[in-house]
Scaffold this motif. Structure first.
Motif: not given
Length: 357
Positions: A10-17
């Motif tokens: 994303t525009r403000k980070g990498l999110f783990e799901l």
């Protein structure tokens, strides 16, 4: 095999799901507040990569050996010195737009349109000189950016030396010898933004994304600026398909086992770029593009202005799990091949790419 982990760049980070008890949730975030343009999910040893586009500070590449728990900076692709008076934009890395693994090799597609390979897990990179110095490259141009963008890298699982690329705007290119030589592979695509007598020129096509069916590798799907195209002969020829409510979009996900099935995220083209009638849907074909279904259950149907970027739709190895992220930070997941969708979050930063891993 059903996969229970995914990632959103994303525009403000990498999110783990993670999917637990049938529901997806955000479990971890890396690089909070930094733009992450692309990621390479972890391999069996936990090695993964994340590309960061830090604006004034340039493009950076981070590597992890523990599936994203810890990270360290590694080298980025670099271009050779630009000859004085050479044509086209500056030879300087603007963005890493594609990362794909093919055995022990990692491929990176960049803006401007360069192809790089790494044999050491992304620690160092080599420019593919044959493509970079291809004479027809001088006819490429940017589709929405100053420079042409190499955004689609499609390895062929059963032929290690074969690769197909998508370039905006530079058409589709294929190598059968590991990148020593290249040939155009966009016959049948059309570019309505060109003069009529040049609309079929393979070198000026604007594929938004190309995806290959893993288990039927002769089958390729393309979401193009001017429609949806499918090839059943490994990119030698492309046939245009018609979908409702629209054949325009950026994203495409190819079923990994079934060459007749693919998913798209339609929108209103050119200057508007919003869902048709402000109602979001995913279109799916299960018969090779003869017919399309509009899948809407669980997706917003009133006053929805989300756009799905080209890497914003992904399908897992089973062909049943999908994730989709939008420009307005909404994230959805489906466990039934797109028949219905669940909202994972409506408050993330703009989502550039989603991947299963």
């Amino acid at each position: 095999m059903t996969q229970d982990r995914a990632w959103a760049a994303t525009r403000k980070g990498l999110f783990e799901l993670r999917r637990r008890a049938g529901f997806w949730q955000i479990e971890n975030v890396s690089f909070l507040a930094d733009p992450v343009s692309m990621l390479l999910p972890p391999d069996a040893c936990g090695r993964m990569l994340a590309a960061l586009n830090l604006g004034h500070f340039g493009t950076k590449l981070q590597a992890s050996d523990d599936a994203g728990k810890t990270w360290r900076e590694v080298g980025v692709p670099t271009y050779p010195p630009q000859p004085p008076g050479s044509q086209g934009p500056e030879w300087k890395l603007v963005n890493i737009w594609a990362l794909e693994r093919a055995g022990d090799l990692i491929w990176a597609g960049t803006l401007p349109g360069g192809l790089f390979s790494s044999t050491d897990g992304g620690a160092s990179w080599q420019l593919n000189e044959a493509l970079w110095h291809e004479p027809l490259r001088l006819g490429w141009f940017g589709g929405g950016s100053e420079s042409p963008a190499l955004h689609s890298v499609c390895p062929r699982p059963d032929r290690p030396d074969e690769l197909l690329l998508g370039i905006s705007c530079g058409g589709a290119w294929r190598t059968t010898d590991g990148g020593k030589t290249w040939a155009l592979s966009a016959k049948g695509m059309r570019a309505d933004f060109m003069p009529p007598d040049q609309a079929g020129d393979e070198n000026t096509q604007d594929p938004h994304l190309i995806a290959r069916c893993r288990d039927e590798p002769d089958v390729l799907w393309c979401q193009h600026h001017n429609g949806i195209f499918r090839s059943s002969d490994n990119g030698a020829n492309w046939a245009e398909l018609k979908a409702q409510p629209s054949s325009f979009g950026f994203a495409v996900a190819a079923h990994p086992r079934d060459g007749a099935t693919a998913w798209f995220a339609p929108g209103v083209k050119d200057e508007r770029r919003i869902p048709v009638d402000a109602a979001l849907c995913v279109t799916r074909t299960r018969d090779g593009g003869k017919t399309f279904e509009a899948l809407r259950t669980g997706l917003p149907q009133r006053h929805c202005y989300d756009l799905i970027y080209r890497h914003g739709l992904a399908v897992d190895d089973s062909g049943e799990q999908l994730v989709m992220g939008s420009t307005t930070g909404s994230l959805w997941a489906s466990g039934d091949a797109g028949d219905s969708w669940q909202a994972v979050s409506s408050h993330l930063p703009p989502i550039y790419a989603v991947k299963f891993g």
